[in-house]
Design an enzyme around this catalytic site. Structure first.
Site, PDB file in Angstrom:
ATOM      1  N   ASN A 104       0.792  -1.227   0.000  1.00  0.00           N
ATOM      2  CA  ASN A 104       0.000   0.000   0.000  1.00  0.00           C
ATOM      3  C   ASN A 104       0.824   1.276   0.000  1.00  0.00           C
ATOM      4  O   ASN A 104       0.395   2.294  -0.538  1.00  0.00           O
ATOM      5  CB  ASN A 104      -0.923  -0.013   1.225  1.00  0.00           C
ATOM      6  CG  ASN A 104      -1.814   1.210   1.292  1.00  0.00           C
ATOM      7  OD1 ASN A 104      -2.664   1.406   0.426  1.00  0.00           O
ATOM      8  ND2 ASN A 104      -1.601   2.065   2.281  1.00  0.00           N
ATOM      9  N   GLN A 170       4.444   7.530   5.722  1.00  0.00           N
ATOM     10  CA  GLN A 170       4.174   6.373   4.868  1.00  0.00           C
ATOM     11  C   GLN A 170       3.215   6.751   3.733  1.00  0.00           C
ATOM     12  O   GLN A 170       2.028   6.393   3.760  1.00  0.00           O
ATOM     13  CB  GLN A 170       3.538   5.242   5.696  1.00  0.00           C
ATOM     14  CG  GLN A 170       4.489   4.640   6.728  1.00  0.00           C
ATOM     15  CD  GLN A 170       3.749   3.829   7.766  1.00  0.00           C
ATOM     16  OE1 GLN A 170       2.959   4.377   8.543  1.00  0.00           O
ATOM     17  NE2 GLN A 170       3.979   2.528   7.803  1.00  0.00           N
ATOM     18  N   ARG A 200       2.678 -12.389   3.634  1.00  0.00           N
ATOM     19  CA  ARG A 200       1.585 -11.815   4.414  1.00  0.00           C
ATOM     20  C   ARG A 200       1.443 -10.420   3.804  1.00  0.00           C
ATOM     21  O   ARG A 200       2.339  -9.584   3.903  1.00  0.00           O
ATOM     22  CB  ARG A 200       1.977 -11.760   5.890  1.00  0.00           C
ATOM     23  CG  ARG A 200       0.951 -11.110   6.817  1.00  0.00           C
ATOM     24  CD  ARG A 200       1.356  -9.704   7.147  1.00  0.00           C
ATOM     25  NE  ARG A 200       0.578  -9.125   8.247  1.00  0.00           N
ATOM     26  CZ  ARG A 200       0.528  -7.828   8.462  1.00  0.00           C
ATOM     27  NH1 ARG A 200       1.188  -6.982   7.694  1.00  0.00           N
ATOM     28  NH2 ARG A 200      -0.172  -7.362   9.465  1.00  0.00           N
ATOM     29  N   ASP A 202       0.312  -6.875   3.532  1.00  0.00           N
ATOM     30  CA  ASP A 202      -0.060  -5.869   4.529  1.00  0.00           C
ATOM     31  C   ASP A 202      -1.130  -4.916   3.984  1.00  0.00           C
ATOM     32  O   ASP A 202      -1.061  -4.499   2.824  1.00  0.00           O
ATOM     33  CB  ASP A 202       1.221  -5.063   4.848  1.00  0.00           C
ATOM     34  CG  ASP A 202       1.022  -4.015   5.920  1.00  0.00           C
ATOM     35  OD1 ASP A 202       0.850  -4.404   7.083  1.00  0.00           O
ATOM     36  OD2 ASP A 202       1.042  -2.807   5.591  1.00  0.00           O
ATOM     37  N   GLU A 209      -8.194   4.330  -4.240  1.00  0.00           N
ATOM     38  CA  GLU A 209      -9.079   5.325  -3.618  1.00  0.00           C
ATOM     39  C   GLU A 209     -10.125   5.723  -4.661  1.00  0.00           C
ATOM     40  O   GLU A 209      -9.798   5.842  -5.845  1.00  0.00           O
ATOM     41  CB  GLU A 209      -8.315   6.607  -3.232  1.00  0.00           C
ATOM     42  CG  GLU A 209      -7.171   6.419  -2.259  1.00  0.00           C
ATOM     43  CD  GLU A 209      -5.921   5.836  -2.898  1.00  0.00           C
ATOM     44  OE1 GLU A 209      -5.656   6.133  -4.091  1.00  0.00           O
ATOM     45  OE2 GLU A 209      -5.212   5.063  -2.231  1.00  0.00           O
ATOM     46  N   GLU A 244      -4.011  -9.479   5.021  1.00  0.00           N
ATOM     47  CA  GLU A 244      -4.269  -8.684   6.210  1.00  0.00           C
ATOM     48  C   GLU A 244      -5.343  -7.650   5.883  1.00  0.00           C
ATOM     49  O   GLU A 244      -5.064  -6.576   5.359  1.00  0.00           O
ATOM     50  CB  GLU A 244      -3.016  -7.957   6.710  1.00  0.00           C
ATOM     51  CG  GLU A 244      -3.227  -7.428   8.124  1.00  0.00           C
ATOM     52  CD  GLU A 244      -2.917  -5.952   8.354  1.00  0.00           C
ATOM     53  OE1 GLU A 244      -3.132  -5.474   9.476  1.00  0.00           O
ATOM     54  OE2 GLU A 244      -2.484  -5.269   7.424  1.00  0.00           O
ATOM     55  N   ASP A 310       0.756  -5.823  16.778  1.00  0.00           N
ATOM     56  CA  ASP A 310       0.005  -4.569  16.881  1.00  0.00           C
ATOM     57  C   ASP A 310      -0.793  -4.551  18.180  1.00  0.00           C
ATOM     58  O   ASP A 310      -0.804  -5.524  18.919  1.00  0.00           O
ATOM     59  CB  ASP A 310      -0.953  -4.438  15.692  1.00  0.00           C
ATOM     60  CG  ASP A 310      -0.196  -4.151  14.395  1.00  0.00           C
ATOM     61  OD1 ASP A 310       0.832  -3.454  14.442  1.00  0.00           O
ATOM     62  OD2 ASP A 310      -0.648  -4.639  13.338  1.00  0.00           O
TER      63      ASP A 310
HETATM   64  C1  NOJ Z   1      -0.482  -3.318   9.468  1.00  0.00           C
HETATM   65  C2  NOJ Z   1       0.684  -3.747  10.297  1.00  0.00           C
HETATM   66  O1  NOJ Z   1       0.328  -4.901  11.030  1.00  0.00           O
HETATM   67  C3  NOJ Z   1       1.057  -2.594  11.196  1.00  0.00           C
HETATM   68  O2  NOJ Z   1       2.052  -2.962  12.119  1.00  0.00           O
HETATM   69  C4  NOJ Z   1       1.490  -1.434  10.347  1.00  0.00           C
HETATM   70  O3  NOJ Z   1       1.714  -0.322  11.187  1.00  0.00           O
HETATM   71  C5  NOJ Z   1       0.441  -1.078   9.300  1.00  0.00           C
HETATM   72  N1  NOJ Z   1      -0.096  -2.221   8.633  1.00  0.00           N
HETATM   73  C6  NOJ Z   1       1.013  -0.167   8.248  1.00  0.00           C
HETATM   74  O4  NOJ Z   1       1.861  -0.880   7.387  1.00  0.00           O
END
Ligand code: NOJ
Length: 547
Positions: A104, A170, A200, A202, A209, A244, A310
């Site tokens: 992303n 980011q 995985r 992310d 968008e 995710e 997280d």
């Molecule tokens: C999900 C991740 O699990 C998390 O740690 C991260 O801050 C965000 N995505 C942004 O990449």
């Protein structure tokens, strides 16, 4: 489809934060060579596949999820050569490795962004999402609520706003740009060529968008992810994509497509409901969420988990449930972060051995392939006084020495302090002690994993509650069948802190129950009913045989 390609259906996963695992070179940071040395431990635990959190060059403003170079290893962790060595050593032991693929966004230190900031004429400008004002996409929620006020950030160089769903450091990539779409396939190819067994992926809901939407789960996003899947299937069969998407089950269902998008997807809504069920001492939250979970294609699998790196996310609960969870599991404000709870499994469950084992029993027996967060198998603690989510990312506790056997460096030099509180310090919680103790949490988890892997029903089988879940007497008892072909298992778990007797209706009295896991039980079959005495937080796994 080749059935060996479906290995993930019944695999046990383990999430590794490389920085925290084992520091071989003594610089205070865990590294790839260190992890390679610990593969024996993971093999012995019964792990089939590791998920490595980001290991790429990064300014580490989001612990590596802010990538500055997709094609290299962060110097703290080692080199590409070390990575290749890790992969081949893991494969020799029959352990697979998946890595984080962050599609992303990049770091604002990534060369693409440094170029993009130079202005509209720069070829990389359009790699990101820019606007002259900050009005577009106002329906998109802010994820890092405690820090960010907007998904737009002003850039002084470009004299424009850029779009970001996470930290302002980011910037989101612009998936409307076909070069970006191609670049990210190239990134995947690079790591697949190095031998990773998948990714995985992310934060996938946010790739595209569109105005008038919440900019999540858009059809364009699914179309791109299907393209990525096709690319993998065509060139790297047997490698997997784990999704995710912190979304409701019906939305995550879309990421499985017709078995042509993701192989696996995290079950985010189930996780907090396991904690609700444990605290309320009743199964209703789990019953509810499983009812809401649609069937998924046969070649796909849910990924279940208790905790990760997280905060324990409370996005997939109602406002009332969130308040309830905060009240019960995060009584101190410091324990809360964004819409979640920054604590580890053992402290969340009061370091109560029975409750922790019960949580693992649920994790290993409910539908899906389980993933263990490093350190939870020994009941590691957390440090809520560290910033952001760092309190659940502290060094792995291998032994009772001052640096916990994590590093030869002085404890002061470590990337994060070792947990030092009286309950969870390395004298109390460490791998060495638990390995040598058949009665330890680690030994119990190992046993559960061995059993889980010797029955196909867990990964492949049907799930069915063992009795009418609306009956009040069933409230604290999570009893269900898992069955596959002629194999049938009955799992009985007491969520209550009270001893009780469960009466479970059976379809026939002509069966025998062979206890495969649990302290030997007092179970009697009489007149189509199983009567079983359960201790507080008891769990029993039976194999059911007809005669
Ligand atoms: C999900 C991740 O699990 C998390 O740690 C991260 O801050 C965000 N995505 C942004 O990449």
């Amino acid at each position: 489809m080749n059935s060996t390609h479906l290995w993930y259906k019944n695999a046990v996963f383990y999430q590794v934060y490389v920085r925290a695992f084992y520091d071989r070179n003594g610089d205070g940071h865990g590294d790839l060579i260190g992890l390679t040395q610990k593969l024996g431990y993971l093999k012995d635990l019964g792990i089939d596949c590791l998920w490595l959190m980001p290991i790429y060059p990064s300014p580490l403003l989001d612990d590596g999820y802010d990538i500055a170079d997709f094609y290299n290893i962060h110097p703290d962790y080692g080199t590409l050569q070390d990575f290749k060595q890790l992969i081949s050593s893991a494969h020799e032991r029959g352990i697979r490795i998946i890595t984080d693929l962050v599609l992303n966004h990049t770091s604002d230190q990534h060369n693409w962004f440094l170029e993009a900031r130079k202005g509209k004429d720069n070829p990389y400008h359009d790699y990101y999402v820019w606007r002259d004002d900050d009005q577009d996409y106002s329906e998109a929620r802010i994820i890092f609520l405690d820090i960010e006020e907007s998904n737009w950030a002003w850039d002084d160089n470009a004299h424009q706003y850029y779009w970001h769903r996470f930290y302002a450091s980011q910037p989101d990539l612009n998936y409307d740009n076909s070069s970006v779409r191609q670049e990210m396939l190239k990134v995947a190819k690079f790591w697949l060529d190095l031998g990773v067994d998948g990714f995985r992926a992310d934060a996938v809901p946010y790739l595209f968008e569109r105005d008038g939407t919440n900019c999540e789960n858009l059809p364009e996003t699914h179309a791109y992810l299907k393209e990525l899947r096709q690319f993998i299937d065509r060139n790297y069969p047997g490698r997997i994509l784990l999704c995710e998407a912190n979304q409701w089950p019906e939305e995550v269902r879309e990421y499985f497509g017709e078995g042509d998008e993701f192989h696996m997807g995290f079950h985010f809504p189930l996780m907090p409901r396991i904690f609700m069920a444990l605290c309320k001492e009743e199964i209703s939250p789990i019953v509810w969420v499983l009812e809401k979970t649609p069937p998924i294609p046969e070649n796909t699998q849910w990924t279940t988990f208790l905790r990760n790196h997280d905060e324990l996310t409370l996005e997939m609960v109602t406002e009332e449930e969130r308040q309830w969870m905060w009240q019960h599991y995060a009584p101190l404000p410091r324990m809360r972060l964004n819409l979640g709870i920054r604590r580890r499994l053992a402290p969340l469950l009061d370091n109560h051995r029975g409750k922790i084992e019960l949580a693992f029993s649920l994790l290993f027996s409910l539908p899906g392939s389980p993933i263990i967060y490093y350190g939870d198998e020994i009941g590691m603690g957390d440090d809520i006084w560290l910033e952001d989510r760092n309190g659940v990312r502290t060094p792995m506790q291998w032994d009772n020495s001052p640096a916990a056997g994590f590093s030869p460096a002085d404890p002061e030099r470590l990337y994060a302090p070792i947990i030092s509180n009286s309950e969870f310090n390395p004298q109390k919680v460490n791998v060495t002690n638990q390995t040598n103790d058949p009665g330890s949490l680690l030994s119990s988890i190992k046993k559960m994993i061995t059993l889980r892997k010797s029955f196909q029903s867990f990964g492949w089988g049907e799930f069915e509650w063992a009795f009418d879940t609306k009956q009040t007497q069933s409230k604290p008892i999570a009893a269900f069948y898992r069955s596959y072909l002629d194999e049938k298992l009955l799992i009985i778990q007491n969520l209550s802190s009270q001893a009780l007797t469960a009466e479970i209706p059976l379809s026939s009295s002509s069966i025998s129950l062979n206890e495969i896991l649990g302290k030997s039980s007092n179970a009697l079959i009489n007149n189509h009913t199983l009567s079983i005495d359960l201790q507080p937080f008891d769990y029993h796994w039976f194999q059911v045989k007809s005669f």
